[in-house]
Design a protein around this motif. Sequence first.
Motif, PDB file in Angstrom:
ATOM      1  N   MET A   1       9.529  10.407 -10.637  1.00  0.00           N
ATOM      2  CA  MET A   1       9.330   8.982 -10.913  1.00  0.00           C
ATOM      3  C   MET A   1       9.001   8.224  -9.627  1.00  0.00           C
ATOM      4  N   GLU A   2       9.739   8.585  -8.561  1.00  0.00           N
ATOM      5  CA  GLU A   2       9.507   7.943  -7.261  1.00  0.00           C
ATOM      6  C   GLU A   2       8.115   8.256  -6.737  1.00  0.00           C
ATOM      7  N   ASN A   3       7.662   9.501  -6.919  1.00  0.00           N
ATOM      8  CA  ASN A   3       6.321   9.898  -6.482  1.00  0.00           C
ATOM      9  C   ASN A   3       5.240   9.137  -7.243  1.00  0.00           C
ATOM     10  N   GLN A   4       5.496   8.900  -8.552  1.00  0.00           N
ATOM     11  CA  GLN A   4       4.541   8.143  -9.363  1.00  0.00           C
ATOM     12  C   GLN A   4       4.426   6.707  -8.881  1.00  0.00           C
ATOM     13  N   ASP A   5       5.558   6.107  -8.512  1.00  0.00           N
ATOM     14  CA  ASP A   5       5.561   4.735  -7.987  1.00  0.00           C
ATOM     15  C   ASP A   5       4.793   4.659  -6.673  1.00  0.00           C
ATOM     16  N   LYS A   6       5.023   5.653  -5.809  1.00  0.00           N
ATOM     17  CA  LYS A   6       4.304   5.679  -4.528  1.00  0.00           C
ATOM     18  C   LYS A   6       2.804   5.834  -4.742  1.00  0.00           C
ATOM     19  N   GLU A   7       2.436   6.642  -5.737  1.00  0.00           N
ATOM     20  CA  GLU A   7       1.022   6.861  -6.038  1.00  0.00           C
ATOM     21  C   GLU A   7       0.367   5.578  -6.543  1.00  0.00           C
ATOM     22  N   LYS A   8       1.106   4.825  -7.372  1.00  0.00           N
ATOM     23  CA  LYS A   8       0.584   3.551  -7.878  1.00  0.00           C
ATOM     24  C   LYS A   8       0.387   2.553  -6.744  1.00  0.00           C
ATOM     25  N   VAL A   9       1.355   2.527  -5.827  1.00  0.00           N
ATOM     26  CA  VAL A   9       1.265   1.630  -4.677  1.00  0.00           C
ATOM     27  C   VAL A   9       0.056   1.989  -3.819  1.00  0.00           C
ATOM     28  N   GLN A  10      -0.135   3.286  -3.561  1.00  0.00           N
ATOM     29  CA  GLN A  10      -1.264   3.734  -2.750  1.00  0.00           C
ATOM     30  C   GLN A  10      -2.604   3.414  -3.416  1.00  0.00           C
ATOM     31  N   LYS A  11      -2.655   3.568  -4.740  1.00  0.00           N
ATOM     32  CA  LYS A  11      -3.882   3.229  -5.478  1.00  0.00           C
ATOM     33  C   LYS A  11      -4.170   1.731  -5.387  1.00  0.00           C
ATOM     34  N   GLY A  12      -3.095   0.945  -5.511  1.00  0.00           N
ATOM     35  CA  GLY A  12      -3.250  -0.501  -5.400  1.00  0.00           C
ATOM     36  C   GLY A  12      -3.726  -0.919  -4.022  1.00  0.00           C
ATOM     37  N   LEU A  13      -3.147  -0.312  -2.986  1.00  0.00           N
ATOM     38  CA  LEU A  13      -3.553  -0.627  -1.612  1.00  0.00           C
ATOM     39  C   LEU A  13      -4.967  -0.159  -1.325  1.00  0.00           C
ATOM     40  N   HIS A  14      -5.341   0.973  -1.924  1.00  0.00           N
ATOM     41  CA  HIS A  14      -6.710   1.479  -1.758  1.00  0.00           C
ATOM     42  C   HIS A  14      -7.711   0.490  -2.358  1.00  0.00           C
ATOM     43  N   TYR A  15      -7.380  -0.039  -3.530  1.00  0.00           N
ATOM     44  CA  TYR A  15      -8.265  -1.025  -4.171  1.00  0.00           C
ATOM     45  C   TYR A  15      -8.307  -2.315  -3.352  1.00  0.00           C
ATOM     46  N   ALA A  16      -7.146  -2.708  -2.798  1.00  0.00           N
ATOM     47  CA  ALA A  16      -7.094  -3.903  -1.950  1.00  0.00           C
ATOM     48  C   ALA A  16      -7.981  -3.724  -0.721  1.00  0.00           C
ATOM     49  N   MET A  17      -8.006  -2.495  -0.177  1.00  0.00           N
ATOM     50  CA  MET A  17      -8.868  -2.213   0.970  1.00  0.00           C
ATOM     51  C   MET A  17     -10.340  -2.308   0.587  1.00  0.00           C
ATOM     52  N   ILE A  18     -10.687  -1.806  -0.587  1.00  0.00           N
ATOM     53  CA  ILE A  18     -12.070  -1.894  -1.063  1.00  0.00           C
ATOM     54  C   ILE A  18     -12.489  -3.367  -1.193  1.00  0.00           C
ATOM     55  N   LEU A  19     -11.621  -4.185  -1.765  1.00  0.00           N
ATOM     56  CA  LEU A  19     -11.908  -5.617  -1.914  1.00  0.00           C
ATOM     57  C   LEU A  19     -12.063  -6.282  -0.549  1.00  0.00           C
ATOM     58  N   SER A  20     -11.241  -5.852   0.417  1.00  0.00           N
ATOM     59  CA  SER A  20     -11.320  -6.398   1.768  1.00  0.00           C
ATOM     60  C   SER A  20     -12.657  -6.058   2.427  1.00  0.00           C
ATOM     61  N   GLY A  62      -8.968  -8.703  10.265  1.00  0.00           N
ATOM     62  CA  GLY A  62      -7.516  -8.717  10.452  1.00  0.00           C
ATOM     63  C   GLY A  62      -6.784  -8.326   9.179  1.00  0.00           C
ATOM     64  N   ILE A  63      -7.262  -8.793   8.029  1.00  0.00           N
ATOM     65  CA  ILE A  63      -6.651  -8.448   6.741  1.00  0.00           C
ATOM     66  C   ILE A  63      -6.818  -6.957   6.454  1.00  0.00           C
ATOM     67  N   ALA A  64      -8.027  -6.424   6.701  1.00  0.00           N
ATOM     68  CA  ALA A  64      -8.278  -4.996   6.468  1.00  0.00           C
ATOM     69  C   ALA A  64      -7.355  -4.135   7.334  1.00  0.00           C
ATOM     70  N   HIS A  65      -7.166  -4.549   8.587  1.00  0.00           N
ATOM     71  CA  HIS A  65      -6.276  -3.830   9.490  1.00  0.00           C
ATOM     72  C   HIS A  65      -4.837  -3.845   8.967  1.00  0.00           C
ATOM     73  N   MET A  66      -4.428  -4.987   8.434  1.00  0.00           N
ATOM     74  CA  MET A  66      -3.082  -5.122   7.890  1.00  0.00           C
ATOM     75  C   MET A  66      -2.883  -4.198   6.676  1.00  0.00           C
ATOM     76  N   ILE A  67      -3.875  -4.173   5.780  1.00  0.00           N
ATOM     77  CA  ILE A  67      -3.772  -3.306   4.597  1.00  0.00           C
ATOM     78  C   ILE A  67      -3.748  -1.837   5.006  1.00  0.00           C
ATOM     79  N   TYR A  68      -4.523  -1.503   6.025  1.00  0.00           N
ATOM     80  CA  TYR A  68      -4.521  -0.119   6.548  1.00  0.00           C
ATOM     81  C   TYR A  68      -3.125   0.266   7.016  1.00  0.00           C
ATOM     82  N   ARG A  69      -2.443  -0.643   7.709  1.00  0.00           N
ATOM     83  CA  ARG A  69      -1.077  -0.370   8.161  1.00  0.00           C
ATOM     84  C   ARG A  69      -0.122  -0.251   6.985  1.00  0.00           C
ATOM     85  N   MET A  70      -0.344  -1.082   5.960  1.00  0.00           N
ATOM     86  CA  MET A  70       0.514  -1.035   4.772  1.00  0.00           C
ATOM     87  C   MET A  70       0.376   0.298   4.038  1.00  0.00           C
ATOM     88  N   LYS A  71      -0.822   0.886   4.102  1.00  0.00           N
ATOM     89  CA  LYS A  71      -1.043   2.179   3.441  1.00  0.00           C
ATOM     90  C   LYS A  71      -0.287   3.302   4.145  1.00  0.00           C
TER      91      LYS A  71
END
Length: 217
Positions: A1-20, A62-71
């Motif tokens: 369950m924890e791995n699934q949550d992490k995967e969702k977070v990573q997918k969300g951050l990946h999409y946020a990076m694409i938008l950035s 700066g935002i893209a760099h921040m999202i990269y760190r969040m990933k």
Amino acid sequence: MENQDKEKVQKGLHYAMILSVITIAYNTIEGIVSTFFGASDETLALFGFGLDSFVEVLSGVGIAHMIYRMKRNSINERDKFEITALRITGTALYILTAGLIVGAGISIFNQSEPETTMAGIIVAGISILTMYFLYAEKMKVGKKLDSKPIISDAKCTKTCFYLSFILLASSLIYEIWQIPYIDALGSIGIAWYAWKEGKEAFENAKSKSLSCSSDCC
């Protein structure tokens, strides 16, 4: 369950990076087109809008760099790169504000008028559609991740959305009714937003916090 949550977070951050990245690429193209036609058609509002787009590229990096760190890891505050990017952005926006106000004053004094504002109408129309899409998608992913930095970035994009309406209004009014000085007034409206964004950039750089009280982080 924890791995699934992490995967969702990573997918969300990946999409946020694409938008950035889309935001950076779009603002770069918009800046080139707007400054070119703003200079050739002698429309100060469009030229200033283009310069603001270039400054938004700095903020976007700066935002893209921040999202990269969040990933990579959980983060609690901005790093030196992001703080420097905010300070450069704030300085550039203040310079842009001063330049637009002086330019508007000279334009009114010399009674200068644009040859046409059709390019401004087209650019503003495309920008409104693009910025609304980016705002809606950033807000969606920000809420899914419960990420205040991404939500703040969405609000910053919303500011660009409003800015596009100023350009559209001034360009459309002049093109239809040829009202004197409306282009100069449009550039002053853009200058007001530039000053507001510059002030917020310095406030966010000073606080270093990822959780911002302002609309644009």
